[in-house]
Enzyme design. Structure first.
Site, PDB file in Angstrom:
ATOM      1  N   LYS A 150      -0.599   4.847   4.871  1.00 58.01           N
ATOM      2  CA  LYS A 150      -1.622   3.958   5.428  1.00 58.01           C
ATOM      3  C   LYS A 150      -1.117   3.848   6.952  1.00 58.01           C
ATOM      4  O   LYS A 150       0.040   3.643   7.282  1.00 58.01           O
ATOM      5  CB  LYS A 150      -1.561   2.560   4.468  1.00 58.01           C
ATOM      6  CG  LYS A 150      -2.715   1.767   5.233  1.00 58.01           C
ATOM      7  CD  LYS A 150      -2.847   0.582   4.189  1.00 58.01           C
ATOM      8  CE  LYS A 150      -3.808  -0.656   4.699  1.00 58.01           C
ATOM      9  NZ  LYS A 150      -4.970   0.134   5.418  1.00 58.01           N
ATOM     10  N   HIS A 161       0.707  -1.103   0.158  1.00 61.43           N
ATOM     11  CA  HIS A 161      -0.245  -0.069   0.094  1.00 61.43           C
ATOM     12  C   HIS A 161       0.651   1.189   0.102  1.00 61.43           C
ATOM     13  O   HIS A 161       2.208   1.313   0.512  1.00 61.43           O
ATOM     14  CB  HIS A 161      -0.967   0.004   1.362  1.00 61.43           C
ATOM     15  CG  HIS A 161      -2.078  -0.933   1.115  1.00 61.43           C
ATOM     16  ND1 HIS A 161      -2.153  -2.086   1.443  1.00 61.43           N
ATOM     17  CD2 HIS A 161      -3.430  -0.492   0.732  1.00 61.43           C
ATOM     18  CE1 HIS A 161      -3.125  -2.791   0.988  1.00 61.43           C
ATOM     19  NE2 HIS A 161      -4.044  -1.940   0.647  1.00 61.43           N
TER      20      HIS A 161
HETATM   21  P1  NAP Z   1      -6.958   9.626   4.056  1.00 58.24           P
HETATM   22  O1  NAP Z   1      -6.803  10.138   2.682  1.00 58.24           O
HETATM   23  O2  NAP Z   1      -5.989   9.928   5.361  1.00 58.24           O
HETATM   24  O3  NAP Z   1      -8.500  10.108   4.571  1.00 58.24           O
HETATM   25  C1  NAP Z   1      -8.964  10.068   5.837  1.00 58.24           C
HETATM   26  C2  NAP Z   1      -9.695  11.338   6.190  1.00 58.24           C
HETATM   27  O4  NAP Z   1     -10.362  10.970   7.304  1.00 58.24           O
HETATM   28  C3  NAP Z   1      -8.840  12.573   6.278  1.00 58.24           C
HETATM   29  O5  NAP Z   1      -9.300  13.676   5.509  1.00 58.24           O
HETATM   30  C4  NAP Z   1      -8.848  12.668   7.797  1.00 58.24           C
HETATM   31  O6  NAP Z   1      -8.659  14.117   7.927  1.00 58.24           O
HETATM   32  C5  NAP Z   1     -10.349  12.248   8.144  1.00 58.24           C
HETATM   33  N1  NAP Z   1     -10.436  11.926   9.502  1.00 58.24           N
HETATM   34  C6  NAP Z   1      -9.790  11.415  10.285  1.00 58.24           C
HETATM   35  N2  NAP Z   1     -10.199  11.168  11.403  1.00 58.24           N
HETATM   36  C7  NAP Z   1     -11.367  11.761  11.346  1.00 58.24           C
HETATM   37  C8  NAP Z   1     -12.636  11.674  12.277  1.00 58.24           C
HETATM   38  N3  NAP Z   1     -12.706  11.335  13.424  1.00 58.24           N
HETATM   39  N4  NAP Z   1     -13.881  12.100  11.580  1.00 58.24           N
HETATM   40  C9  NAP Z   1     -14.153  12.567  10.389  1.00 58.24           C
HETATM   41  N5  NAP Z   1     -13.124  12.404   9.479  1.00 58.24           N
HETATM   42  C10 NAP Z   1     -11.659  12.145   9.975  1.00 58.24           C
HETATM   43  O7  NAP Z   1      -7.035   8.007   3.869  1.00 58.24           O
HETATM   44  P2  NAP Z   1      -7.643   7.049   2.693  1.00 58.24           P
HETATM   45  O8  NAP Z   1      -6.708   6.713   1.803  1.00 58.24           O
HETATM   46  O9  NAP Z   1      -8.791   8.157   2.363  1.00 58.24           O
HETATM   47  O10 NAP Z   1      -8.311   5.944   3.493  1.00 58.24           O
HETATM   48  C11 NAP Z   1      -9.295   6.044   4.338  1.00 58.24           C
HETATM   49  C12 NAP Z   1      -9.630   4.630   5.108  1.00 58.24           C
HETATM   50  O11 NAP Z   1     -10.164   3.597   4.073  1.00 58.24           O
HETATM   51  C13 NAP Z   1      -8.322   3.936   5.573  1.00 58.24           C
HETATM   52  O12 NAP Z   1      -8.589   3.361   6.670  1.00 58.24           O
HETATM   53  C14 NAP Z   1      -7.706   3.168   4.227  1.00 58.24           C
HETATM   54  O13 NAP Z   1      -7.199   1.764   4.982  1.00 58.24           O
HETATM   55  C15 NAP Z   1      -9.360   2.572   4.006  1.00 58.24           C
HETATM   56  N6  NAP Z   1      -9.155   1.931   2.746  1.00 58.24           N
HETATM   57  C16 NAP Z   1     -10.383   1.305   2.373  1.00 58.24           C
HETATM   58  C17 NAP Z   1     -10.522   0.536   1.311  1.00 58.24           C
HETATM   59  C18 NAP Z   1     -11.980  -0.335   1.055  1.00 58.24           C
HETATM   60  O14 NAP Z   1     -11.812  -0.850  -0.322  1.00 58.24           O
HETATM   61  N7  NAP Z   1     -12.471  -0.777   2.085  1.00 58.24           N
HETATM   62  C19 NAP Z   1      -9.638   0.975   0.240  1.00 58.24           C
HETATM   63  C20 NAP Z   1      -8.748   2.078   0.205  1.00 58.24           C
HETATM   64  C21 NAP Z   1      -8.737   2.435   1.679  1.00 58.24           C
HETATM   65  P3  NAP Z   1      -7.353  14.761   8.429  1.00 58.24           P
HETATM   66  O15 NAP Z   1      -6.504  14.343   7.403  1.00 58.24           O
HETATM   67  O16 NAP Z   1      -7.364  16.175   8.596  1.00 58.24           O
HETATM   68  O17 NAP Z   1      -6.909  14.003   9.759  1.00 58.24           O
END
Ligand code: NAP
Length: 265
Positions: free
Chosen positions: A159, A155
């Site tokens: 992550k 990844h």
């Molecule tokens: P990311 O770019 O870091 O986005 C996460 C977002 O959530 C950021 O904008 C962060 O804000 C915000 N956040 C953090 N804490 C929060 C809270 N308590 N309430 C509301 N918003 C909050 O991560 P990403 O790549 O989009 O991935 C997000 C999640 O999805 C991860 O856990 C990843 O492993 C997962 N994922 C899942 C799949 C699937 O198919 N299921 C696929 C890809 C990723 P700040 O940056 O300002 O802290």
């Protein structure tokens, strides 16, 4: 019926893609975004979104529910807050669709119980990509013939959790078909800690984190004189959006917790 959707994590990489997907979907209405800090009053106020995305942003979930009455909360945030967020959604009678990874087994069990008590659908999907679901299914089949297996998940370097939710889910599915098995040499010794990866019932899971990667996984099977590799690559985040839409629709018709899309596809 239009499904009223709220989203947590809208500013993130997955969240942004999901916002556009839901906005374009005619059977869904994006009614609110949930954040944890002051970033603006609507998505339109943020640079990441077009000026006509007048979706209100809330920090307080009770207020969000009271004002916008969502049917579903899509969570794409981070492993530190996701359990509390999912529980809070169920307690407010909002159905969670969770893509965030990093739940412990105990947390999953508690949420399962809560969803049952509330008779509410809840979908927790470590991977929304159809190819990844197939990779896990094929791996579960293959292990009957090749019981020695190692998983390499790769990844992007932002992550937070390791191994990935998909890596763990794959190991769980393989383990259902195979059970625990000691692999490698019984006397093997790590001269550098972690060299053999995480141990899941004898299976090793190796986590690679590098810039440039999105979400990739190989499941390697070793046999007598032959190797089998099952590989999946998500090249960009649009690969997950079909699964997000499917889950939002499906969670409305369910009254239990579903962990993994392979159970409903
Ligand atoms: P990311 O770019 O870091 O986005 C996460 C977002 O959530 C950021 O904008 C962060 O804000 C915000 N956040 C953090 N804490 C929060 C809270 N308590 N309430 C509301 N918003 C909050 O991560 P990403 O790549 O989009 O991935 C997000 C999640 O999805 C991860 O856990 C990843 O492993 C997962 N994922 C899942 C799949 C699937 O198919 N299921 C696929 C890809 C990723 P700040 O940056 O300002 O802290």
């Amino acid at each position: 019926m239009t499904i009223r959707v709220a989203i947590a994590g809208a500013r993130g990489k997955m969240g942004m893609e999901a916002v556009h997907t839901i906005m374009k979907n005619e059977s869904m209405e994006l009614v609110a975004a949930l954040d944890y800090k002051e970033v603006g009053t609507t998505l339109a106020a943020l640079d990441e979104f077009p000026n006509d995305y007048e979706i209100p942003i809330y920090i307080n979930f009770s207020e969000l529910v009271q004002h916008t009455k969502p049917d579903v909360l899509v969570d794409l945030t981070n492993p530190h807050c996701v359990y509390e967020r999912t529980k809070e959604a169920l307690l407010h009678n909002v159905r969670p669709v969770v893509g965030t990874t990093g739940f412990t087994d105990e947390q999953l069990e508690e949420l399962q119980q809560l969803a049952k008590e509330k008779q509410l659908g809840c979908i927790i999907a470590p991977n929304f990509a159809i190819g990844a679901i197939l990779m896990m299914k094929f791996a579960k089949d293959a292990v009957k013939y090749f019981p020695d297996v190692e998983i390499i998940e790769m990844h992007h370097d932002q992550k937070l959790d390791a191994p990935s939710g998909t890596g763990i889910k794959t190991a769980q599915l393989i383990s259902q078909a195979r059970g625990a098995k000691e692999q490698g040499h019984p006397n093997e010794k790590e001269t550098h800690t972690g060299a053999r990866g995480a141990d899941f019932e004898g299976m090793r899971i190796h986590s690679v984190r590098l810039p440039g990667l999105v979400a990739h996984q190989q499941v390697l099977f070793g046999g007598t004189g032959e190797l089998l590799t099952i590989r999946h690559d998500s090249l960009n985040r649009s690969s997950f959006m079909g699964g997000v839409v499917f889950s939002i629709e499906k969670v409305m018709k369910s009254n239990t917790l579903i962990y993994g899309l392979e159970n409903i596809l």
